[in-house]
Design an enzyme around this catalytic site. Structure first.
Site, mmCIF file in Angstrom:
data_model
loop_
_atom_site.group_PDB
_atom_site.id
_atom_site.type_symbol
_atom_site.label_atom_id
_atom_site.label_comp_id
_atom_site.label_asym_id
_atom_site.label_seq_id
_atom_site.Cartn_x
_atom_site.Cartn_y
_atom_site.Cartn_z
ATOM 1 N N LYS A 115 -5.775 -49.861 13.591
ATOM 2 C CA LYS A 115 -6.677 -49.856 12.333
ATOM 3 C C LYS A 115 -5.568 -49.851 11.001
ATOM 4 O O LYS A 115 -6.111 -49.985 9.929
ATOM 5 C CB LYS A 115 -7.360 -48.353 12.220
ATOM 6 C CG LYS A 115 -8.811 -48.415 13.221
ATOM 7 C CD LYS A 115 -9.537 -47.439 13.071
ATOM 8 C CE LYS A 115 -10.826 -47.421 13.980
ATOM 9 N NZ LYS A 115 -10.542 -47.290 15.343
HETATM 10 C C1 LIG Z 1 -11.323 -47.912 16.420
HETATM 11 C C2 LIG Z 1 -10.796 -48.009 17.734
HETATM 12 C C3 LIG Z 1 -11.373 -48.951 18.659
HETATM 13 C C4 LIG Z 1 -12.755 -49.528 18.633
HETATM 14 O O1 LIG Z 1 -12.631 -50.663 17.629
HETATM 15 P P1 LIG Z 1 -13.959 -51.219 16.801
HETATM 16 O O2 LIG Z 1 -13.620 -52.059 15.883
HETATM 17 O O3 LIG Z 1 -14.852 -50.075 16.473
HETATM 18 O O4 LIG Z 1 -14.821 -52.009 17.894
HETATM 19 C C5 LIG Z 1 -10.744 -49.035 19.883
HETATM 20 N N1 LIG Z 1 -9.581 -48.486 20.304
HETATM 21 C C6 LIG Z 1 -9.003 -47.738 19.186
HETATM 22 C C7 LIG Z 1 -7.779 -47.186 19.624
HETATM 23 C C8 LIG Z 1 -9.507 -47.589 18.111
HETATM 24 O O5 LIG Z 1 -8.879 -46.692 17.186
#
Ligand SMILES: *Cc1c(COP(=O)(O)O)cnc(C)c1O
Length: 470
Positions: A115
């Site tokens: 993220k």
């Molecule tokens: C947010 C997140 C996901 C999921 O991502 P999306 O874009 O919501 O599908 C998967 N793994 C981790 C470690 C995350 O922080």
């Protein structure tokens, strides 16, 4: 200038800066680009030797053109994707697991999860756009883990943003809490709610619905993955990984640990922009609404299960609407009908065989339970001494089960560093990995947080009092 339209066909077209500051469209839809930028194979091929920041400029600029100057974007990208901010010079390095099998490590950023790629840039974009518009905004969000810390790290230097992140008191891991509460900045407010995540989430929803507690002086902005700018930033690493493995002259396959369908939708976009992608695998945990749709054509909302992969614990996958929009040939009104059906009838929909077949052409899916997740962590560790985080392990498991063609490189997105997920590491009987060097003193840093009861008025009063004190 790029325009953005709503997936439900009944909201004004917006420019990029407005989309950045808008959550859902007025008609309840999500914003998508009106026209998707297209690159030829020759063009993509000519980017083979570019470092991450320069490649990011090629991919992102068409989406922001007219709102962000080319030079300003260049500067932002250089501030974000560098070796001070990311603990690896390649920014998004590939780790090989087997012949033609890779993990794309997206966890070298400040909060050790993918993220950061989007939220680091989002903070800069927000400040730039707000400066131009002479506005200030308030970010409010609830988190059970990764989003909160990435949003705080991304906006800590923003002049025009105050950020309030609610987390359930005593219910996030110590590493995750400290990644939020040790960030220094007058504009950062961590609120620990004496309640659970759903209560925190409900307070955020209520606050977006009625923002009068901010006395009309400021507006709230959402930083969850319905924000288009997040998807946009994530498209880049599909291009980057492909180019590093001989793309675009050969196709790639990707397996993506999925919750809200944001990260994998970025891969779908990369393909629409011209990158040869043969297969996209939707890897979910036991919150498997997407897998059930793909496997048995029933999109039905179940109640949430708490798992050792908390960042994928979702009941509804909001970004899936962006894919549905294309499956419905971008007919917003037809999609609005479908989504209304879902709201009316017991929260479920079915697709026509033809639309499902279209989705299955590109996408495969698998739901992986906790036992198989830990088993995959062990398997890969035994094979190569490499410790996967549990989310990534779900991706690797799905990659191995769903792969169509062994001659096409299979890349699993490595979404987080295992050090953030103590439960899973313990369940597998592994030694806890060390914090990466840029976070090695995390456990000694001073924390700042406000503990408040799970009461909407108390939280809103706190926010009103602490917004833009000069
Ligand atoms: C947010 C997140 C996901 C999921 O991502 P999306 O874009 O919501 O599908 C998967 N793994 C981790 C470690 C995350 O922080």
């Amino acid at each position: 200038m790029m325009k953005y339209i709503s997936t439900r066909g009944n909201a004004p077209e917006l420019a990029f800066d407005e989309v950045l500051l808008t959550g859902l469209a007025k008609d309840g839809g999500l914003y998508v680009p009106k026209e998707v930028p297209q690159f030829t194979l020759e063009e993509i091929e000519s980017w083979r030797d570019l470092p991450y920041t320069e490649l990011a400029h090629k991919v992102i600029y068409p989406f922001v053109e007219g709102c962000v100057e080319a030079d300003a974007l260049k500067q932002m990208l250089e501030e974000v994707y560098n070796n001070t901010n990311f603990g690896h010079k390649a920014i998004a390095p590939l780790q090989q697991l087997d012949h033609n099998e890779y993990v794309l490590e997206l966890f070298h950023g400040p909060t050790l999860a993918f993220k950061d790629f989007a939220l680091q840039l989002l903070g800069r974009l927000l400040d730039y756009v707000l400066e131009k518009r002479q506005e200030k905004v308030v970010i409010m969000g609830a988190t059970s883990g990764d989003t909160g810390s990435a949003a705080i790290e991304g906006t800590k230097a923003c002049q025009n943003v105050d950020i309030f992140i609610l987390h359930p008191y005593g219910k996030v891991s110590e590493v995750q809490r400290r990644q939020m509460t040790t960030v220094v900045g007058d504009n950062i407010h961590n609120i620990a709610i004496e309640g659970n995540f759903d209560q925190a989430q409900d307070m955020v929803k209520a606050s977006f619905g009625d923002q009068s507690f901010l006395r009309g002086e400021r507006k709230l902005v959402a930083v969850n993955s319905i924000n288009w700018a997040r998807i946009m930033a994530q498209i880049v690493y599909y291009f980057y990984s492909s180019l590093n493995l001989g793309g675009p002259l050969r196709p790639m396959a990707y397996s993506v640990p999925t919750g809200n369908f944001g990260d994998i939708f970025a891969g779908y976009m990369a393909r629409k922009m011209g990158l040869p992608i043969e297969q996209l695998i939707i890897a979910t945990n036991e919150n498997d609404v997407l897998h059930r749709l793909m496997a048995s054509n029933l999109y039905e909302v179940h109640s949430l299960k708490h798992t050792i992969t908390p960042s994928m614990d979702i009941a509804v996958s909001s970004n899936f609407e962006r894919l549905l929009f294309d499956l419905y040939d971008r007919d917003g009104l037809a999609l609005a009908d479908l989504m209304n059906q879902m709201a009316d009838r017991t929260q479920s929909i079915e697709l026509s065989e033809e639309k499902l077949a279209k989705a299955r052409d590109l996408f495969d899916s698998l739901a992986v339970n906790e036992e198989a997740t830990v088993e995959t962590m062990k398997q890969v560790f035994d094979e190569s001494g490499y410790l996967l985080d549990p989310h990534t392990a779900i991706g690797v498991k799905a990659a191995r089960e769903c792969r169509r063609n062994a001659n096409i490189p299979m890349i699993t997105l490595g979404t987080a560093h295992p050090v953030k997920f103590e439960d899973a590491v313990n369940r597998g009987g592994f030694d806890m990995p060390k914090l990466p060097h840029h976070l090695s003193d995390l456990m000694d840093r001073e924390e700042r947080l406000e503990v408040l009861p799970a009461d909407l008025k108390t939280v809103q009063d706190f926010m009103a009092q602490n917004t833009f004190k000069d």
